[in-house]
Design an enzyme around this catalytic site. Structure first.
Site, mmCIF file in Angstrom:
data_model
loop_
_atom_site.group_PDB
_atom_site.id
_atom_site.type_symbol
_atom_site.label_atom_id
_atom_site.label_comp_id
_atom_site.label_asym_id
_atom_site.label_seq_id
_atom_site.Cartn_x
_atom_site.Cartn_y
_atom_site.Cartn_z
ATOM 1 N N HIS A 35 33.256 -1.440 -12.048
ATOM 2 C CA HIS A 35 34.283 -0.468 -12.441
ATOM 3 C C HIS A 35 33.644 0.655 -13.250
ATOM 4 C CE1 HIS A 35 37.604 -3.602 -12.100
ATOM 5 N NE2 HIS A 35 36.572 -4.395 -12.333
ATOM 6 N N THR A 37 35.011 2.980 -16.687
ATOM 7 C CA THR A 37 36.069 2.852 -17.689
ATOM 8 C C THR A 37 37.119 3.950 -17.556
ATOM 9 O OG1 THR A 37 34.557 3.982 -19.195
ATOM 10 C CG2 THR A 37 34.723 1.589 -19.413
ATOM 11 N N GLU A 111 32.522 -3.452 -16.422
ATOM 12 C CA GLU A 111 32.998 -2.090 -16.720
ATOM 13 C C GLU A 111 31.798 -1.234 -17.133
ATOM 14 O OE1 GLU A 111 35.769 -0.423 -16.531
ATOM 15 O OE2 GLU A 111 37.392 -1.897 -16.358
ATOM 16 N N HIS A 153 35.590 -1.691 -7.441
ATOM 17 C CA HIS A 153 37.016 -1.914 -7.647
ATOM 18 C C HIS A 153 37.812 -1.257 -6.509
ATOM 19 C CE1 HIS A 153 40.569 -1.968 -10.739
ATOM 20 N NE2 HIS A 153 40.693 -2.852 -9.790
#
Ligand SMILES: [Zn+2]
Length: 263
Positions: A35, A37, A111, A153
């Site tokens: 991912h 953030t 993340e 993601h």
């Protein structure tokens, strides 16, 4: 004293997030979901732009967020662990891969601090990508994770999520032994399959995307879901143009991706 012992020797710090539970239907992870953030939107953006790593870390531990990840990778490459790997972190949300819809239960969530599309997709820092690669290599070794199960993601939540985005250096990761990758076929001047079309070529495209792992029904109609999944594929494998249209370059690249699977 640390809240828990880190799972990886690469961890620089442990900051425990309360957002986790038991893995359901499996005991160990066999996929990685990457991912960025991003930015929260609204008045909080200013603080996030000033200190994206610090604010993201606070948010992942904030009871209002109800989100977490196993790891956060700072811009300077520092790795922070928030949730023990044995636990199910809350990072993927509504998602699907290879027929499984509880992606949180089967994955490790990472993340990467970057403000993302809302900030014009700034490049990831070199030391940060070194950190991503080192952590992923460690996870792959310890959990025996197949290259095709290192995911974005956006791969598991197409249409809903676009992170880590089309500037994410998947090729660089693959050269370091992380993830599945093929050289994308060059762009051509052609008339792609697009939204609204129907028929066997659309169904064949959907079948190939589903075979790789994307969650989409084989309707034979180039609907919104198909367009979103094609865009997700492009974001990962054919980053030169992300438009959700199945041009020749996209379809050729998809063929190569399927041909190259070793798991
Ligand atoms: Zn995400």
């Amino acid at each position: 004293m640390r809240a828990f012992e880190p799972d990886s020797r690469l961890v620089g710090d442990v900051v425990a997030s309360p957002h986790h539970g038991a893995r359901i239907g499996c005991t160990a992870p066999d996929a990685i979901v990457l991912h960025y953030t991003g930015l929260p939107g609204g008045e909080r953006d200013e603080a996030w732009r000033r200190d994206p790593g610090g604010e993201a870390l606070k948010w992942l531990c904030d009871p209002r967020s109800q989100v977490s990840a196993h790891y956060l990778i700072e811009e300077d490459g520092r790795i922070i662990q928030l949730v023990p790997e044995a636990r199910r972190a809350w990072h993927a949300g509504l998602s699907s891969w290879r027929g499984a819809t509880d992606v949180n239960s089967l994955s490790i969530g990472v993340e990467i601090v970057n403000p993302g599309h809302a900030a014009g997709l700034p490049h990831f820092h070199e030391r940060q990508i070194d950190g991503v690669i080192a952590l992923c290599r460690d996870l792959i070794t310890r959990h025996n994770i197949a290259p095709v199960r290192v995911l974005a993601h956006s791969d598991v939540s197409p249409g809903r999520k676009v992170d880590p985005g089309e500037r994410f250096p998947w090729a660089e990761l693959a050269f370091s032994g992380v993830g599945h990758w093929v050289e994308p076929a060059p762009l051509e001047d052609d008339s792609p399959l697009v939204f609204g079309e129907e028929g066997q070529p659309v169904r064949a495209l959907q079948a190939m995307l589903a075979l790789y792992g994307y969650g989409l029904p084989l309707t034979g109609v180039y609907d919104k879901t198909t367009r979103d999944v094609v865009a997700a594929f492009q974001r990962h494998f054919r980053q030169q143009r992300v438009d959700g249209a199945a041009d020749v370059s996209t379809v050729k690249t998809l063929h190569e991706v399927l041909m190259g699977i070793r798991d």
